[in-house]
Scaffold this active site. Structure first.
Site, mmCIF file in Angstrom:
data_model
loop_
_atom_site.group_PDB
_atom_site.id
_atom_site.type_symbol
_atom_site.label_atom_id
_atom_site.label_comp_id
_atom_site.label_asym_id
_atom_site.label_seq_id
_atom_site.Cartn_x
_atom_site.Cartn_y
_atom_site.Cartn_z
ATOM 1 N N SER A 26 0.817 -1.213 0.000
ATOM 2 C CA SER A 26 0.000 0.000 0.000
ATOM 3 C C SER A 26 0.853 1.268 0.000
ATOM 4 O O SER A 26 0.574 2.209 -0.755
ATOM 5 C CB SER A 26 -0.956 -0.004 1.199
ATOM 6 O OG SER A 26 -0.254 -0.166 2.418
ATOM 7 N N LYS A 204 6.028 3.502 17.211
ATOM 8 C CA LYS A 204 4.627 3.941 17.324
ATOM 9 C C LYS A 204 3.652 2.838 16.949
ATOM 10 O O LYS A 204 2.498 2.835 17.386
ATOM 11 C CB LYS A 204 4.391 5.208 16.503
ATOM 12 C CG LYS A 204 4.715 5.086 15.021
ATOM 13 C CD LYS A 204 3.583 4.571 14.172
ATOM 14 C CE LYS A 204 4.052 4.268 12.773
ATOM 15 N NZ LYS A 204 2.981 3.704 11.926
ATOM 16 N N SER A 267 -5.277 2.487 10.173
ATOM 17 C CA SER A 267 -3.977 1.949 10.572
ATOM 18 C C SER A 267 -4.062 0.434 10.736
ATOM 19 O O SER A 267 -4.923 -0.077 11.455
ATOM 20 C CB SER A 267 -3.531 2.586 11.896
ATOM 21 O OG SER A 267 -2.540 1.810 12.523
#
Length: 355
Positions: A26, A204, A267
């Site tokens: 992606s 993260k 996400s």
């Protein structure tokens, strides 16, 4: 702003550059689209010939971005050597588990002085190596950079306003990448702290999984804000102990990326955490996602490294107990809330107090 299928107009005075994007996932697709619409010739490498042929004939990467047309001078290929040899700058979007093997196998194809920029937010298990370190080891003849930030691929592909960070020691690397990628919807800032920018991007992902869990449990906004800010304290404490600049975590690659991945169902790591929070097994959640969620691999490596260095990381430890120790989520949360209440801000800049 132009409609989805209307190509952006790149100034006639702008030179056409040959660039390569390695990795047909992606983010590789999103960056290839930006580069193509900016008027550059994109040698787009992927392993799967059927995928390459689909993009070649339709402009669509149906597995990763079925609703997006990748426009411009895009040249899909399965010949990595050819793609790299023709490119002035190479962007590498290969998953961390395959990153070294692909680069090592093709190291002889990268010419002296070529700019190679990693887009991969992950850590290699053997030796706790970041992708830039792998590039430096395998292709030392090249000039290395790292691109990171709050960059959800689908939003970039849909030309939604986005900012990113190019980190490199070499100022020419920073300026060249800014010139290639910058456009009306994609802004590129510069940083010299390669290690901090890259480590922030990898770390993260862990806290995005934690936030997905919190969302599935319908935790309140106060709790979500607490998890994100304590995650920032935890990741910066860890990174600085390894040599990163603490101020990097106040920028796009740090707090910016953390907010984007911890608050968005787009996400991949957030979605894995959300599925686990709804009661699914980790393997089933990953299989349902159908894409790589780097945070799952990063979690194990960071927990091990933190214990080795004696760094306090309660969120990492708690998430590990949930995903790999079958600990009840409620028990881990209760344990976290009963832990030592440390200081709020991890790093305080010196200041003069007027008496």
């Amino acid at each position: 702003m132009p409609e989805q299928n209307e190509p952006l107009k790149h100034g006639a005075e702008e030179p056409v550059h040959d660039v390569a994007v390695l990795g047909g996932g992606s983010f590789g697709s999103a960056l290839a689209k930006v580069l193509g619409e900016n008027g550059h010739r994109v040698h787009f490498w992927m392993r799967d010939e059927a995928q390459a042929e689909e993009i070649r004939t339709t402009g669509i990467n149906s597995r990763y971005m079925p609703d997006v047309v990748i426009e411009g001078d895009i040249l899909p290929t399965t010949d990595l050597g050819s793609a790299v040899n023709k490119a002035e700058i190479v962007f590498v979007a290969i998953p961390s588990k395959a990153f070294r093997a692909v680069i090592k196998e093709n190291s002889g194809n990268f010419p002296q002085g070529q700019i190679v920029v990693s887009l991969t937010k992950g850590i290699e298990a053997n030796g706790f190596k970041l992708m830039s370190e792998i590039l430096q080891e395998e292709i030392p003849q090249c000039r290395i950079g790292v691109l990171s930030g709050p960059n959800l691929a689908n939003e970039i592909a849909n030309r939604e306003l986005t900012a990113t960070v190019i980190a490199a020691k070499d100022p020419q690397v920073r300026s060249r990448v800014q010139d290639l990628l910058g456009c009306e919807y994609f802004r590129v800032y510069a940083n010299v702290d390669i290690y901090g920018v890259e480590l922030a991007g990898a770390l993260k992902n862990i806290y995005a999984i934690v936030s997905g869990l919190a969302s599935a449990l319908n935790m309140g906004e106060n709790a979500k804000a607490m998890l994100i800010t304590r995650g920032l304290a935890e990741m910066s404490r860890f990174a600085v102990s390894l040599g990163a600049n603490p101020m990097t975590f106040m920028g796009l690659a740090g707090v910016g990326d953390l907010i984007a991945t911890c608050t968005s169902s787009k996400s991949r790591n957030f979605r894995v955490g959300h599925a686990v929070g709804q009661g699914k097994k980790l393997d089933d959640a990953v299989a349902e996602l159908g894409q790589v969620a780097e945070g799952i691999y990063t979690l194990e490596l960071v927990k091990e490294k933190a214990e080795e260095l004696g760094i306090y990381m309660p969120l990492v430890r708690g998430l590990f107990e949930i995903l790999y120790g079958d600990a009840p989520i409620s028990a881990v949360i209760n344990k976290l809330m009963m832990s030592v209440q440390n200081s709020d801000v991890e790093f305080i800049l010196p200041r003069t107090v007027a008496e």
